[in-house]
Scaffold this motif. Structure first.
Motif, PDB file in Angstrom:
ATOM      1  N   GLN A  48       0.831  -1.195   0.000  1.00 54.63           N
ATOM      2  CA  GLN A  48       0.000   0.000   0.000  1.00 54.63           C
ATOM      3  C   GLN A  48       0.870   1.251   0.000  1.00 54.63           C
ATOM      4  O   GLN A  48       2.038   1.212   0.376  1.00 54.63           O
TER       5      GLN A  48
ATOM      6  N   GLY B 260     -10.577   4.113   0.133  1.00 53.63           N
ATOM      7  CA  GLY B 260     -10.075   4.260   1.483  1.00 53.63           C
ATOM      8  C   GLY B 260     -10.377   3.072   2.369  1.00 53.63           C
ATOM      9  O   GLY B 260      -9.861   2.986   3.487  1.00 53.63           O
ATOM     10  N   GLU B 261     -11.195   2.132   1.877  1.00 58.65           N
ATOM     11  CA  GLU B 261     -11.532   0.917   2.623  1.00 58.65           C
ATOM     12  C   GLU B 261     -10.557  -0.183   2.226  1.00 58.65           C
ATOM     13  O   GLU B 261     -10.380  -0.479   1.046  1.00 58.65           O
TER      14      GLU B 261
ATOM     15  N   THR C 157      -9.638  -2.778  11.890  1.00 57.85           N
ATOM     16  CA  THR C 157      -9.592  -1.358  11.545  1.00 57.85           C
ATOM     17  C   THR C 157      -9.809  -0.507  12.789  1.00 57.85           C
ATOM     18  O   THR C 157     -10.723  -0.747  13.577  1.00 57.85           O
TER      19      THR C 157
ATOM     20  N   ARG D 205      -1.434   7.107   7.985  1.00 53.34           N
ATOM     21  CA  ARG D 205      -2.887   7.228   8.030  1.00 53.34           C
ATOM     22  C   ARG D 205      -3.546   6.245   7.062  1.00 53.34           C
ATOM     23  O   ARG D 205      -2.964   5.849   6.068  1.00 53.34           O
ATOM     24  N   GLY D 206      -4.779   5.891   7.366  1.00 53.03           N
ATOM     25  CA  GLY D 206      -5.609   5.145   6.426  1.00 53.03           C
ATOM     26  C   GLY D 206      -5.205   3.698   6.225  1.00 53.03           C
ATOM     27  O   GLY D 206      -5.415   3.150   5.143  1.00 53.03           O
ATOM     28  N   THR D 207      -4.632   3.053   7.231  1.00 51.59           N
ATOM     29  CA  THR D 207      -4.288   1.646   7.091  1.00 51.59           C
ATOM     30  C   THR D 207      -4.574   0.935   8.409  1.00 51.59           C
ATOM     31  O   THR D 207      -5.153   1.526   9.327  1.00 51.59           O
TER      32      THR D 207
END
Length: 445
Positions: free
Chosen positions: A97, A148-149, A215, A279-281
């Motif tokens: 990612q 973003g998912e 998450t 962010r976002g992981t």
């Protein structure tokens, strides 16, 4: 404007300069010039085997003329191209990612039939496994996109990497070895032939779906610590922090509970050591994924990996592994254990590899590759397969560099587009087990 690869070659350096000047004179004349894509294709045809080469990427005759003027001015001062020392091809390096951006893939979808057909085959399988359309997500407005998912992002990134592999193969660029960073090992296993396309997408879809459970629990932080210093900090944390990735001799990723990582970031800031939260992981490569072990094993039970066609260098072990090792248990190790990217790249260099092509929509590993190789006293060619807002230009520039280094390109695959797929492109899709798109129905648009 669409970018095109111009290439010229000759038996001697003097002949190469003469050919460059000849093209410059013809373009300056400006009469009876064909479309730029045809001109570039015809210039490159028949250059296989000639040792002195030059390439550039142009999107108009004006930019081609300017590039040719620069090549002419460089003259004898231009360093001679160095051949690929391995001869059999570059290392394909698959990113995890971090390479994603709004609009990724769309330029190649519009301009490259092989890329498009490969991606549509992935879309068909992802829709069955995960219930969403890859291309709809790529085209979605950022406000409505689900990229973003994690269970949408990871299958989408693997699909894009599969399509990039098909594109490189259509140009006769095959890997001499593969390596993947975290999630990128899924695509690496596919490219090496150890995993079928169905296997690769099964792993990407099922595993990312399970990751949704964690998450918001735990976090990741990227640092400028050496792997040794990062492990020392982790050992002192009492299990609250662990090393998630060893990217280079001066770049690591830490994982753990959010409070502990926040305190560590503050402490490192006071010491002027770079450390920032990712962010976002999710907190992969940490104890947070342990609860997924049994369900992941059950979800991946259908996997049947086979012997790979090219070596798979594992960032779990830091060494080559047989393709048959890429079964369900391996993918839990890939998710839980640190990503030993720096050690694996060092091993690749020690084994003689000196050309690396990052398979991603934007280069995120090239800096770590460079740092690792420089630390080991090695030189290498490091090439991207994409770049934000310049996808086609980036991949064609890298193809041109490979050609200048001695890799003969299959120029018919870069011929001006014809309706549908050419017979050669059809054969490429057969070779990678990707069906041709169905012909349009009468009256369809």
């Amino acid at each position: 404007m669409t970018s095109h690869l111009f290439a010229v070659a000759a038996a001697t350096e003097d002949d190469l300069l003469a050919a460059i000047r000849g093209h410059a004179d013809r373009i300056r004349g400006g009469r009876n010039l064909p479309p730029l894509d045809r001109y570039c294709h015809d210039a490159a045809t028949g250059t296989a085997g000639l040792p002195h080469r030059a390439t550039l990427v142009a999107d108009s005759y004006d930019s081609l003329a300017a590039g040719l003027a620069e090549l002419t001015a460089a003259g004898a001062d231009r360093p001679a191209a160095q051949p690929l020392r391995r001869g059999s091809g570059p290392v394909f390096v698959f990113a995890g990612q971090g390479a994603q951006w709004d609009g990724m893939g769309l330029e190649l979808l519009a301009t490259e039939p092989v890329f498009r057909a490969a991606l549509m085959r992935c879309e068909e399988r992802v829709r069955t496994l995960a219930g969403f359309s890859v291309t709809e997500q790529l085209r979605a407005d950022p406000a409505t996109s689900r990229l973003g998912e994690i269970d949408v992002l990871q299958p989408t990134m693997v699909s894009l990497q599969v399509a990039l592999v098909a594109l490189w193969r259509s140009w006769h660029v095959e890997p001499a070895a593969v390596v993947g960073h975290s999630m990128g090992e899924i695509s690496a296993g596919y490219a090496a032939g150890a995993l079928t396309l169905d296997d690769a997408l099964l792993i990407a879809c099922r595993r990312s779906s399970l990751l949704r459970r964690i998450t918001g629990r735990g976090a990741l932080a990227t640092t400028e610590l050496s792997p040794e210093a990062a492990h020392a900090l982790a050992d002192a944390s009492g299990g609250r922090i662990c090393v998630a990735g060893e990217n280079s001799p001066r770049s690591t990723v830490l994982a753990g509970d959010t409070g502990s990582l926040t305190a560590l970031i503050e402490d490192l800031d006071r010491r002027d050591v770079y450390c920032r939260m990712v962010r976002g992981t999710v907190a992969s490569h940490s104890h947070y994924v342990d609860e997924l072990r049994d369900d992941l094993a059950a979800a991946l039970r259908p996997l049947r990996p086979v012997a790979s066609r090219v070596p798979v260098y594992s960032t779990v072990t830091g060494a080559p592994v047989p393709g048959t090792a890429l079964g369900p248990a391996y993918w839990m190790r890939n998710l839980r254990e640190p990503v030993r990217f720096a050690a694996t790249v060092t091993r690749l260099a020690e084994d003689g590899h000196d050309v690396f092509v990052e398979i991603s929509t934007h280069p995120v590993l090239i800096s770590s590759l460079r740092q690792t190789l420089e630390s080991a006293g090695r030189t290498a060619e490091l090439l991207p397969s994409g770049r934000r807002r310049a996808e086609r230009r980036a991949v064609l520039s890298s193809l041109g560099t490979l050609y200048a280094c001695g890799h003969d390109v299959h120029w018919p695959a870069l011929a001006p587009p014809a309706p549908g797929l050419t017979a050669y492109q059809d054969a490429v899709l057969d070779a990678v087990r990707l069906p041709r798109p169905a012909p349009a129905r009468a009256g369809s648009r």
